[in-house]
Design a protein around this motif. Structure first.
Motif, PDB file in Angstrom:
ATOM      1  N   TYR A  55      11.367  88.814  18.113  1.00 39.43           N
ATOM      2  CA  TYR A  55      10.048  89.252  17.653  1.00 39.43           C
ATOM      3  C   TYR A  55       9.659  88.659  16.301  1.00 39.43           C
ATOM      4  O   TYR A  55       8.499  88.775  15.884  1.00 39.43           O
ATOM      5  CB  TYR A  55      10.024  90.776  17.497  1.00 39.43           C
ATOM      6  N   LEU A  58       6.289  86.605  15.697  1.00 39.15           N
ATOM      7  CA  LEU A  58       5.008  87.008  16.280  1.00 39.15           C
ATOM      8  C   LEU A  58       3.881  86.978  15.250  1.00 39.15           C
ATOM      9  O   LEU A  58       2.711  86.741  15.589  1.00 39.15           O
ATOM     10  CB  LEU A  58       5.127  88.414  16.879  1.00 39.15           C
ATOM     11  N   TRP A  59       4.208  87.196  13.979  1.00 39.43           N
ATOM     12  CA  TRP A  59       3.190  87.219  12.922  1.00 39.43           C
ATOM     13  C   TRP A  59       2.498  85.873  12.735  1.00 39.43           C
ATOM     14  O   TRP A  59       1.377  85.811  12.191  1.00 39.43           O
ATOM     15  CB  TRP A  59       3.824  87.636  11.589  1.00 39.43           C
ATOM     16  N   PRO A  62      -1.434  85.511  14.486  1.00 38.57           N
ATOM     17  CA  PRO A  62      -2.628  85.945  13.742  1.00 38.57           C
ATOM     18  C   PRO A  62      -2.773  85.249  12.390  1.00 38.57           C
ATOM     19  O   PRO A  62      -3.888  85.038  11.912  1.00 38.57           O
ATOM     20  CB  PRO A  62      -2.420  87.458  13.577  1.00 38.57           C
ATOM     21  N   TRP A 181       6.725  97.948  22.333  1.00 37.73           N
ATOM     22  CA  TRP A 181       5.437  97.633  21.720  1.00 37.73           C
ATOM     23  C   TRP A 181       5.386  98.039  20.245  1.00 37.73           C
ATOM     24  O   TRP A 181       4.687  97.397  19.449  1.00 37.73           O
ATOM     25  CB  TRP A 181       4.303  98.287  22.500  1.00 37.73           C
ATOM     26  N   ALA A 184       6.999  95.248  18.497  1.00 36.34           N
ATOM     27  CA  ALA A 184       6.151  94.058  18.624  1.00 36.34           C
ATOM     28  C   ALA A 184       4.976  94.121  17.650  1.00 36.34           C
ATOM     29  O   ALA A 184       4.664  93.136  16.959  1.00 36.34           O
ATOM     30  CB  ALA A 184       5.649  93.921  20.052  1.00 36.34           C
ATOM     31  N   ILE A 185       4.319  95.265  17.570  1.00 37.61           N
ATOM     32  CA  ILE A 185       3.175  95.421  16.667  1.00 37.61           C
ATOM     33  C   ILE A 185       3.615  95.328  15.206  1.00 37.61           C
ATOM     34  O   ILE A 185       2.945  94.692  14.374  1.00 37.61           O
ATOM     35  CB  ILE A 185       2.458  96.763  16.946  1.00 37.61           C
ATOM     36  N   SER A 187       6.165  93.652  14.046  1.00 37.72           N
ATOM     37  CA  SER A 187       6.497  92.241  13.785  1.00 37.72           C
ATOM     38  C   SER A 187       5.246  91.376  13.704  1.00 37.72           C
ATOM     39  O   SER A 187       5.252  90.332  13.044  1.00 37.72           O
ATOM     40  CB  SER A 187       7.419  91.714  14.886  1.00 37.72           C
ATOM     41  N   THR A 188       4.179  91.799  14.371  1.00 37.01           N
ATOM     42  CA  THR A 188       2.918  91.072  14.329  1.00 37.01           C
ATOM     43  C   THR A 188       2.207  91.274  12.995  1.00 37.01           C
ATOM     44  O   THR A 188       1.640  90.331  12.428  1.00 37.01           O
ATOM     45  CB  THR A 188       1.993  91.542  15.475  1.00 37.01           C
ATOM     46  N   ASN A 262      -4.284  81.440  20.939  1.00 35.15           N
ATOM     47  CA  ASN A 262      -3.270  82.170  20.186  1.00 35.15           C
ATOM     48  C   ASN A 262      -2.758  83.399  20.921  1.00 35.15           C
ATOM     49  O   ASN A 262      -1.585  83.761  20.798  1.00 35.15           O
ATOM     50  CB  ASN A 262      -3.822  82.566  18.813  1.00 35.15           C
ATOM     51  N   TYR A 266       1.065  83.906  21.737  1.00 31.85           N
ATOM     52  CA  TYR A 266       1.681  85.174  21.335  1.00 31.85           C
ATOM     53  C   TYR A 266       2.464  85.784  22.494  1.00 31.85           C
ATOM     54  O   TYR A 266       3.618  86.219  22.325  1.00 31.85           O
ATOM     55  CB  TYR A 266       0.586  86.136  20.868  1.00 31.85           C
ATOM     56  N   LEU A 270       6.451  86.551  22.926  1.00 34.49           N
ATOM     57  CA  LEU A 270       6.822  87.933  23.201  1.00 34.49           C
ATOM     58  C   LEU A 270       7.654  88.058  24.480  1.00 34.49           C
ATOM     59  O   LEU A 270       8.697  88.722  24.501  1.00 34.49           O
ATOM     60  CB  LEU A 270       5.557  88.792  23.309  1.00 34.49           C
TER      61      LEU A 270
END
Length: 435
Positions: A55, A58-59, A62, A181, A184-185, A187-188, A262, A266, A270
């Motif tokens: 993960y 993942l950032w 964005p 999730w 995941a969020i 790490s985003t 993107n 992503y 993931l």
């Protein structure tokens, strides 16, 4: 009393239909460019990052979005405002030798990418149904070449738009597997940074894959192509009254196209993170390896979706890779260019497309390691991106080139920041080699 109501409903339905058609018409060069960014070699990069770091990266999607969007919007503006692609404008503003050096790097990287993408598509089809991989390579190269040469741009652009739907295979794949999730969020939204050489090298690879010179040349030239295909449309320098509508269309087309690109990238990171990385498999080197490795972990269906995505995006990327090089070289040499033109009216343009595709095909038969070739391609793209972006920013900011449509302040700030990021990325590409 019923008829007026029905007429009202029909009118309302008609308006909704017109809105849908308007949205579909807005999506053009930006959507195709964004989707082509996720070509099989890009899928290999995102898969490798997901497998190696889970993960943790993942950032990056964005984070890089505003910069890739700005530079692609600037590319499109150059084409629409001047009525000429980046290469043709470059020829008017800077020394020819400098242009030829950049085009040499562009064509070299594009050909390697073409070869790798053809090989990845063939391997994915072999994974799905068996059969001769070499024959599949020839088949995919031939299909791409025939479509570009014999189908006029308007129809071909429509085909490419529909091909972008194949990328949803990666979104679907993510929902076939179980995802944490919350993690995941997190790490985003919260970057995980490391100064290890492996992490920095992977970070540079992601940035280099996401912002590539061939995408600049393609979108700019496709804006010129659209301009020439639409009756009554002119370069905005000659028809400034068309600017509000066209610049708004470019903005929405680019923003949505790059967002689409993107989001797909992503979901590739993931999917691979929650399957391969979570099961200790961290050494993925190619897109087809990722598809094959998914099978025992995530199931046959996930592997099938992943493979279909490789083939779909490959068919989309091949014409962009070959076409961007042909546009760039043709414009630099003053040749007639354009996929709307018949081959007899743009011989040099189509010869470049054919040669690039054929050389890329041959790379699959002469024993060149495709992974090493992709590494070199990424390095060349990364090294070429920074100077190309610098010259683009100078051209797009110049009233002499753009007239009263020189870049607004917000695009200058974001564009130059993106350029600085790519300069740092280029330096980072060379950093591991100095160890």
């Amino acid at each position: 009393m019923r008829r007026p109501v029905q007429r009202g409903r029909k009118a309302s339905s008609s308006k909704r239909g017109q809105r849908k058609l308007t949205i579909l018409k807005i999506l053009g060069p930006g959507l195709i460019t964004g989707a082509a960014d996720d070509d099989p070699s890009g899928i290999a990069t995102y898969s490798s990052v997901g497998a190696q770091f889970g993960y943790a990266m993942l950032w990056t999607m964005p984070f890089i979005y505003p910069f890739m969007t700005a530079i692609q919007e600037i590319s499109a503006r150059i084409g629409r405002v001047t009525g000429r692609g980046i290469s043709a404008n470059f020829r008017r503003c800077y020394p020819r030798w400098l242009l030829y050096v950049i085009l040499g790097l562009l064509l070299f990287a594009n050909v390697i990418n073409l070869g790798a993408d053809i090989g990845a598509m063939a391997a994915a089809l072999n994974l799905m149904m068996g059969g001769p991989t070499a024959l599949y390579c020839v088949l995919f190269a031939a299909i791409s070449l025939v479509l570009q040469v014999w189908i006029p741009y308007r129809k071909y652009a429509g085909i490419l738009k529909w091909m972008t739907l194949s990328l949803f295979a990666y979104v679907a794949t993510a929902f076939v597997v179980r995802i944490d999730w919350v993690k995941a969020i997190q790490s985003t939204l919260i970057p995980h940074l490391s100064l290890s050489s492996e992490y920095l090298e992977a970070l540079v690879a992601v940035f280099g894959t996401t912002i590539s010179p061939y995408l600049f040349f393609w979108q700019s030239s496709e804006e010129v192509e659209e301009l020439e295909c639409e009756a009554g449309e002119k370069a905005l320098k000659r028809a400034p009254h068309q600017a509000p509508q066209q610049l708004q269309r470019i903005r929405w087309d680019t923003y949505l196209g790059m967002a689409f690109s993107n989001v797909i990238a992503y979901f590739i990171i993931l999917t691979v993170a929650v399957t391969l990385n979570a099961h200790g498999k961290t050494d993925i080197d190619s897109a087809e390896q990722a598809a094959e490795a998914l099978r025992p972990i995530a199931g046959q269906f996930a592997s099938l979706l992943f493979s279909l995505g490789i083939i779909g995006t490959g068919l989309l990327a091949l014409p962009v890779l070959a076409g961007s090089g042909a546009y760039a070289i043709g414009e630099a040499l003053g040749w007639p260019v354009g996929l709307e033109r018949k081959p007899s009216k743009a011989k040099g343009f189509y010869v470049i497309i054919a040669l690039a595709t054929l050389i890329g095909l041959l790379l699959n038969f002469i024993g060149i390691n495709p992974i090493r070739a992709l590494v070199w391609s990424a390095i060349i793209n990364g090294l070429a991106a920074a100077p190309v972006m610098c010259f683009m920013m100078l051209m797009a900011s110049s009233p002499k080139v753009m007239g009263k449509f020189a870049l607004p302040a917000y695009l200058k700030i974001v564009g130059w920041t993106g350029t600085l990021i790519m300069i740092l990325a280029a330096a980072g590409m060379l950093w591991p080699n100095t160890k």
